[in-house]
Design a protein around this motif. Structure first.
Motif, PDB file in Angstrom:
ATOM      1  N   ARG A 164     -13.258  -1.895   1.763  1.00  0.00           N
ATOM      2  CA  ARG A 164     -11.836  -1.206   3.398  1.00  0.00           C
ATOM      3  C   ARG A 164     -10.644  -2.660   3.724  1.00  0.00           C
ATOM      4  O   ARG A 164      -9.905  -2.386   4.163  1.00  0.00           O
ATOM      5  CB  ARG A 164     -13.006  -1.601   4.264  1.00  0.00           C
ATOM      6  N   ILE A 165     -11.154  -3.533   2.944  1.00  0.00           N
ATOM      7  CA  ILE A 165     -10.890  -5.124   3.850  1.00  0.00           C
ATOM      8  C   ILE A 165      -8.987  -4.126   2.515  1.00  0.00           C
ATOM      9  O   ILE A 165      -7.903  -4.843   3.012  1.00  0.00           O
ATOM     10  CB  ILE A 165     -10.678  -5.968   3.451  1.00  0.00           C
ATOM     11  N   ARG A 188      -8.005  -1.836   1.827  1.00  0.00           N
ATOM     12  CA  ARG A 188      -7.399  -0.266   1.818  1.00  0.00           C
ATOM     13  C   ARG A 188      -7.325  -1.026   2.502  1.00  0.00           C
ATOM     14  O   ARG A 188      -5.171  -0.804   3.317  1.00  0.00           O
ATOM     15  CB  ARG A 188      -8.653   0.367   2.133  1.00  0.00           C
ATOM     16  N   ARG A 189      -7.236  -1.506   3.949  1.00  0.00           N
ATOM     17  CA  ARG A 189      -5.821  -2.161   4.588  1.00  0.00           C
ATOM     18  C   ARG A 189      -5.256  -2.794   4.704  1.00  0.00           C
ATOM     19  O   ARG A 189      -3.680  -1.965   5.127  1.00  0.00           O
ATOM     20  CB  ARG A 189      -6.614  -2.712   5.559  1.00  0.00           C
ATOM     21  N   LYS A 190      -5.152  -4.134   3.876  1.00  0.00           N
ATOM     22  CA  LYS A 190      -4.103  -4.210   3.429  1.00  0.00           C
ATOM     23  C   LYS A 190      -2.624  -3.833   2.234  1.00  0.00           C
ATOM     24  O   LYS A 190      -2.045  -3.708   2.392  1.00  0.00           O
ATOM     25  CB  LYS A 190      -4.461  -5.798   2.818  1.00  0.00           C
ATOM     26  N   SER A 224      -2.469  -0.571   2.956  1.00  0.00           N
ATOM     27  CA  SER A 224      -1.815   0.484   3.817  1.00  0.00           C
ATOM     28  C   SER A 224      -0.873   0.118   4.877  1.00  0.00           C
ATOM     29  O   SER A 224       0.325   0.930   5.353  1.00  0.00           O
ATOM     30  CB  SER A 224      -3.066   1.198   4.697  1.00  0.00           C
ATOM     31  N   ALA A 225      -0.708  -1.307   4.558  1.00  0.00           N
ATOM     32  CA  ALA A 225       0.837  -1.866   5.581  1.00  0.00           C
ATOM     33  C   ALA A 225       1.735  -2.079   3.879  1.00  0.00           C
ATOM     34  O   ALA A 225       3.192  -2.161   4.652  1.00  0.00           O
ATOM     35  CB  ALA A 225       0.318  -3.573   5.514  1.00  0.00           C
ATOM     36  N   LYS A 283       3.179   2.744   4.075  1.00  0.00           N
ATOM     37  CA  LYS A 283       3.822   3.531   5.347  1.00  0.00           C
ATOM     38  C   LYS A 283       4.467   4.596   5.522  1.00  0.00           C
ATOM     39  O   LYS A 283       4.212   5.591   6.597  1.00  0.00           O
ATOM     40  CB  LYS A 283       3.911   2.410   5.977  1.00  0.00           C
ATOM     41  N   THR A 341       1.399   7.470   4.305  1.00  0.00           N
ATOM     42  CA  THR A 341       1.754   7.958   5.849  1.00  0.00           C
ATOM     43  C   THR A 341       2.453   8.668   6.659  1.00  0.00           C
ATOM     44  O   THR A 341       1.192  10.166   7.571  1.00  0.00           O
ATOM     45  CB  THR A 341       0.385   6.599   6.370  1.00  0.00           C
TER      46      THR A 341
END
Length: 132
Positions: free
Chosen positions: A89-90, A92-94, A96-97, A102, A105
Motif C-alpha cells: 500500500r505504501i 501504491r500510494r507513492k 499514485s502521486a 493522477k 485517476t
C-alpha cells in the motif's frame, strides 16, 4: 527484508497483466461511450418527454459503455502503478502521486461521476423518485 528488494507476488503479476490488457482497450471504450452518449442525447432531443423502449435501450447502452470505460480507466491506473502496488500500500500510494497516474485517476473518477449522474437522472433527464 526492506521495501527495496521486495518483489511482487505471483497473484499481483497476474492481476497486473489482466489490468494491462483491459487498459489497452481504454481508447476504444471511450469512443464507444462517446457514441452511446451521442445516440442517447439525439433520441432525447427528438422527443424530450418520451420514455420509449428505444430511449430506455439507449440509456442502458450508455450506462454499460460508461461502466466499461470507467473500469478500463481504473485498470490503467493500477497498471501504471505497477505490480508491487497490489501488495504494498505504501508503494501504491507513492506511485499514485505521479502525474500520469493522477491524470488517469481523474479520468476514471469523471467517468464514474457521469455514470452515476446518468443513473440518478435516468432516461428522461429528471431525478427518479426513490423506491419506497
Amino acid at each position: 527484508m526492506g521495501l527495496i528488494g521486495r518483489k511482487a507476488s505471483a497473484e499481483a503479476l497476474r492481476q497486473h497483466a489482466a489490468d494491462e490488457e483491459t487498459a489497452r482497450r481504454l481508447p476504444e471504450l471511450l469512443e464507444a461511450a462517446r457514441q452511446a452518449e451521442h445516440a442517447f442525447h439525439e433520441a432525447q432531443r427528438d422527443d424530450p418527454e418520451a420514455d420509449t423502449p428505444e430511449v430506455r435501450r439507449l440509456s442502458a447502452a450508455l450506462d454499460t459503455a460508461l461502466t466499461d470505460a470507467m473500469r478500463a480507466a481504473y485498470a490503467k491506473q493500477r497498471a501504471l502503478i505497477g505490480p508491487r502496488g497490489y501488495d504494498d500500500r505504501i508503494y501504491r500510494r507513492k506511485r499514485s502521486a505521479r502525474p500520469e497516474v493522477k491524470e488517469v485517476t481523474s479520468l476514471a473518477e469523471s467517468l464514474l461521476t457521469l455514470r452515476e449522474r446518468h443513473r440518478l437522472h435516468g432516461p428522461g433527464g429528471v431525478l427518479r423518485e426513490p423506491v419506497a
